[in-house]
Write a protein that holds these residues in place. Structure first.
Motif, PDB file in Angstrom:
ATOM      1  N   GLN A 127      -1.978 -92.885  36.023  1.00  0.00           N
ATOM      2  CA  GLN A 127      -1.789 -91.487  35.554  1.00  0.00           C
ATOM      3  C   GLN A 127      -1.376 -91.487  34.123  1.00  0.00           C
ATOM      4  N   GLU A 128      -2.029 -90.825  33.384  1.00  0.00           N
ATOM      5  CA  GLU A 128      -1.623 -90.564  31.746  1.00  0.00           C
ATOM      6  C   GLU A 128      -1.149 -89.250  31.550  1.00  0.00           C
ATOM      7  N   PHE A 129      -0.165 -89.101  30.885  1.00  0.00           N
ATOM      8  CA  PHE A 129       0.090 -87.758  30.324  1.00  0.00           C
ATOM      9  C   PHE A 129       0.126 -87.789  28.681  1.00  0.00           C
ATOM     10  N   ILE A 131       1.297 -85.468  25.536  1.00  0.00           N
ATOM     11  CA  ILE A 131       1.964 -84.309  25.232  1.00  0.00           C
ATOM     12  C   ILE A 131       2.108 -84.122  23.606  1.00  0.00           C
ATOM     13  N   SER A 153      -0.066 -80.222  26.714  1.00  0.00           N
ATOM     14  CA  SER A 153      -0.105 -81.523  27.422  1.00  0.00           C
ATOM     15  C   SER A 153      -1.065 -81.613  28.348  1.00  0.00           C
ATOM     16  N   ILE A 154      -1.591 -82.567  28.845  1.00  0.00           N
ATOM     17  CA  ILE A 154      -2.983 -82.883  29.776  1.00  0.00           C
ATOM     18  C   ILE A 154      -2.533 -84.003  30.237  1.00  0.00           C
ATOM     19  N   GLU A 155      -3.090 -84.205  31.669  1.00  0.00           N
ATOM     20  CA  GLU A 155      -2.883 -85.310  32.415  1.00  0.00           C
ATOM     21  C   GLU A 155      -4.374 -85.794  32.866  1.00  0.00           C
ATOM     22  N   TRP A 176       2.810 -90.629  24.846  1.00  0.00           N
ATOM     23  CA  TRP A 176       1.824 -90.989  25.827  1.00  0.00           C
ATOM     24  C   TRP A 176       2.792 -91.476  26.785  1.00  0.00           C
ATOM     25  N   ASN A 178       2.463 -93.209  30.942  1.00  0.00           N
ATOM     26  CA  ASN A 178       1.397 -93.922  31.823  1.00  0.00           C
ATOM     27  C   ASN A 178       2.402 -94.207  32.930  1.00  0.00           C
TER      28      ASN A 178
END
Length: 194
Positions: A127-129, A131, A153-155, A176, A178
């Motif tokens: 699962q990566e964010f 920002i 931000s996006i996931e 980032w 993770n």
């Protein structure tokens, strides 16, 4: 609590903070599991040499193990001391320190035109964010393009090919995050076979 018990408790706290088993720390420190167990339970003391080995296995200084006030943290990672990974007109800074437990965190700085490289890449199935902290960047994610600005931000899954490029005239900074951390062997450029 005796000094031996205090030291043992701090070793155990640091080991648990890093998500290491007793056996993993013993191996990393080059000591026996039984010695480490006895140390953590306050039934033996460590020589200076053993203390140094255990501290190195935990990624801390011997002083961290002897100071009861900081068993819940590794301390401050100064910006100037962050390991840096050079990119194409950008830099990626390692925030989370080894050994990783649940999260992997990086900060990135992108000059105008800078990117993570010419190719999309994947790493594991975390699962990566992403920002955006300063400026704006474009995230290429699979066949999609996302223009992202400060505080956006996006996931997404790190197994989806992706790259970041700064198409603006100003500098950009990102974070980032993770979870779980990516193993080094799970990193692939999209032009390479998996």
């Amino acid at each position: 609590m005796t000094e031996d018990q205090e030291l043992g408790r701090r070793v155990a706290e640091f080991r648990e903070l890093r998500g290491m088993s007793l056996r993993a720390l013993a191996h990393a420190a080059g000591v026996s599991s039984s010695f480490l167990s006895q140390l953590e339970n306050g039934r033996t003391n460590a020589s200076v040499a053993s203390l140094r080995k255990i501290a190195a296995g935990l990624g801390v200084t011997p002083a961290h193990l002897l100071d009861a006030s900081n068993g819940h943290t590794r301390g401050v990672l100064r910006a100037a001391e962050r390991p840096t990974l050079p990119l194409d007109g950008a830099e990626k800074f390692v925030i989370s320190q080894e050994p990783l437990r649940n999260l992997e965190i990086y900060a990135g700085s992108f000059a105008p035109g800078g990117s993570t490289g010419p190719d999309l890449y994947t790493h594991g199935n975390a699962q990566e964010f992403l920002i955006v902290v300063v400026g704006s960047v474009v995230l290429e994610l699979g066949a999609e393009r996302y223009v992202m600005h400060k505080d956006d931000s996006i996931e997404f899954l790190s197994s989806v090919p992706h790259r970041i490029v700064n198409e603006s005239d100003g500098a950009a900074e990102v974070l980032w995050i993770n979870s779980p951390p990516t193993e080094a062997e799970e990193f692939h450029r999209s032009d390479q076979p998996h």
